[in-house]
Design an enzyme around this catalytic site. Sequence first.
Site, PDB file in Angstrom:
ATOM      1  N   GLY A 217     -11.676 -22.713  -5.231  1.00 32.69           N
ATOM      2  CA  GLY A 217     -13.075 -22.380  -5.007  1.00 32.69           C
ATOM      3  C   GLY A 217     -13.969 -23.098  -5.987  1.00 32.69           C
ATOM      4  O   GLY A 217     -15.137 -22.767  -6.142  1.00 32.69           O
ATOM      5  N   GLU A 258      -5.095 -23.736  -7.432  1.00 35.78           N
ATOM      6  CA  GLU A 258      -4.839 -24.557  -6.241  1.00 35.78           C
ATOM      7  C   GLU A 258      -6.082 -25.324  -5.803  1.00 35.78           C
ATOM      8  O   GLU A 258      -6.633 -25.069  -4.738  1.00 35.78           O
ATOM      9  CB  GLU A 258      -4.445 -23.663  -5.065  1.00 35.78           C
ATOM     10  CG  GLU A 258      -3.330 -22.727  -5.337  1.00 35.78           C
ATOM     11  CD  GLU A 258      -3.294 -21.589  -4.328  1.00 35.78           C
ATOM     12  OE1 GLU A 258      -2.268 -20.909  -4.286  1.00 35.78           O
ATOM     13  OE2 GLU A 258      -4.287 -21.382  -3.608  1.00 35.78           O
ATOM     14  N   PRO A 259      -6.521 -26.252  -6.603  1.00 38.18           N
ATOM     15  CA  PRO A 259      -7.739 -26.977  -6.243  1.00 38.18           C
ATOM     16  C   PRO A 259      -7.503 -27.990  -5.123  1.00 38.18           C
ATOM     17  O   PRO A 259      -6.471 -28.656  -5.096  1.00 38.18           O
ATOM     18  CB  PRO A 259      -8.090 -27.716  -7.542  1.00 38.18           C
ATOM     19  CG  PRO A 259      -6.760 -27.942  -8.199  1.00 38.18           C
ATOM     20  CD  PRO A 259      -5.922 -26.741  -7.859  1.00 38.18           C
ATOM     21  N   GLY A 260      -8.441 -28.063  -4.204  1.00 35.29           N
ATOM     22  CA  GLY A 260      -8.409 -29.114  -3.185  1.00 35.29           C
ATOM     23  C   GLY A 260      -9.642 -29.988  -3.367  1.00 35.29           C
ATOM     24  O   GLY A 260      -9.602 -31.089  -3.911  1.00 35.29           O
ATOM     25  N   CYS A 327     -20.985 -36.891  22.198  1.00 33.08           N
ATOM     26  CA  CYS A 327     -21.876 -36.170  23.103  1.00 33.08           C
ATOM     27  C   CYS A 327     -21.953 -34.698  22.724  1.00 33.08           C
ATOM     28  O   CYS A 327     -21.441 -33.809  23.409  1.00 33.08           O
ATOM     29  CB  CYS A 327     -21.441 -36.375  24.544  1.00 33.08           C
ATOM     30  SG  CYS A 327     -21.814 -38.053  25.058  1.00 33.08           S
TER      31      CYS A 327
HETATM   32  C1  LIG Z   1      -8.004 -24.213   1.111  1.00 32.31           C
HETATM   33  C2  LIG Z   1      -7.256 -23.543   0.061  1.00 32.31           C
HETATM   34  C3  LIG Z   1      -7.358 -23.966  -1.263  1.00 32.31           C
HETATM   35  C4  LIG Z   1      -8.268 -25.083  -1.709  1.00 32.31           C
HETATM   36  O1  LIG Z   1      -9.615 -24.785  -1.617  1.00 32.31           O
HETATM   37  P1  LIG Z   1     -10.719 -25.823  -2.157  1.00 32.31           P
HETATM   38  O2  LIG Z   1     -12.006 -25.171  -1.905  1.00 32.31           O
HETATM   39  O3  LIG Z   1     -10.558 -27.080  -1.378  1.00 32.31           O
HETATM   40  O4  LIG Z   1     -10.459 -26.081  -3.581  1.00 32.31           O
HETATM   41  C5  LIG Z   1      -6.577 -23.314  -2.190  1.00 32.31           C
HETATM   42  N1  LIG Z   1      -5.754 -22.301  -1.862  1.00 32.31           N
HETATM   43  C6  LIG Z   1      -5.636 -21.872  -0.581  1.00 32.31           C
HETATM   44  C7  LIG Z   1      -4.694 -20.766  -0.258  1.00 32.31           C
HETATM   45  C8  LIG Z   1      -6.382 -22.470   0.416  1.00 32.31           C
HETATM   46  O5  LIG Z   1      -6.265 -22.039   1.678  1.00 32.31           O
END
Ligand SMILES: *Cc1c(COP(=O)(O)O)cnc(C)c1O
Length: 404
Positions: A217, A258-260, A327
């Site tokens: 987050g 768990e950063p994305g 479209c």
């Molecule tokens: C999507 C997700 C993340 C990563 O969220 P970000 O906002 O991209 O950092 C981490 N943990 C879980 C379980 C997720 O589903």
Amino acid sequence: MSNELLSIAAQFQTPVYVYDANKIKEQYAKLKSAFNGKDVKLHYALKALNNVNILRILKAEGAGLDAVSIEEIYLGLRAGFEAQEIMYTPNCVSFEEIKEGIALGVHLNIDNLTILEKFGNEFGSNIPCCIRLNPHIMAGGNSNISVGHIDSKFGISIHQLRHVQRIMEHYKIRVNGLHMHTGSDIIDADVFLRGAELLYEAAGYFPDLEFMDFGSGFKVAYKEGDIVTNIDKIGKKIAVSFAKFCESYGRDLELWFEPGKYIVSEAGKLLVEVNVVKQTTSTVFAGVNSGQNHLIRPMFYNAYHHIQNISNPSGDEKLYSVVGYICESDTFGYDRLLNEVREGDVLAISNAGAYGFSMSNHYNARLRPAEVLILDGQAHLIRKREVLEDVYRNEVELDALKPV
Ligand SMILES: *Cc1c(COP(=O)(O)O)cnc(C)c1O
């Protein structure tokens, strides 16, 4: 940078996703060092961007992975991750799929009481699991990306801990971790800490903990002046509160995240070309050779993505709505001040590293774009542009309907 991007557009054509390896490493390092000496484990959430080369960059930096599907687990293994470096956080998937993940040896995160019972019944105390709790705190304002609130489908409610405990004791389940992922867009350190504290309180139910996983987050800047997650502030506060918690728990637990988005969002740009400039009675549209099929966040989440005209950086600024060629009303940005846009100009759309390519699709029978990685100062193709056959590859043509 603009010149480099222009030459990439010329070399690889548009639309094309471009990622900067250095920026990915920089973001990883920033997060890794924010926790005041506490050695945190970062599991990169590969749903943000899962190209094998991106995964290998993060593997080399020391990251693990957070996977949300069995397919993502296989992508991680293929990239060279060990199963033990992968956290599997499924939601509403079949128990068969979960068993497949367990057989591969990944960490399992359970977010549903019936799954916990099935798990206990099948594995008892043989295999540990983590529990995903929903602390019901609100992070951010968009209900699509806040997953901790009361009506969310994610996690086991913090109010169901007694139920969890009964299942755990009955089947002798060893719970080795507690997890929360409250959603994307944490701006307020105190909201995050409140969630952490709820997990510390919950820990009283679980004697076998080895780690706590606070999900993600972490918000990054999408436009100038955006409020972003102050990672150093959160890091310091969490480090202090976590140390205190470990002391009272009686054991030093691992701290996981768990950063994305934080890792890859800013590292990516989507380069598109302006097909038409279209003046209507009220608006000037810049219509580009891409759309919601390639980058859906602006339309799906109303997300702001900064757009620049890299072909005409000194042109007079004018107002444009940048729209796609699908479209649908697929608007990348309303009323944006851009340097004068001419047909054929290349626009760069920012923050395209996370949830860009990975959410792309074939709508309107359009092909997915190529992906390019800038590594050691060189641009490398890391995914070929699709060809038409990719769109119909899995179709089955019935003989009865074939033209004679
Ligand atoms: C999507 C997700 C993340 C990563 O969220 P970000 O906002 O991209 O950092 C981490 N943990 C879980 C379980 C997720 O589903």
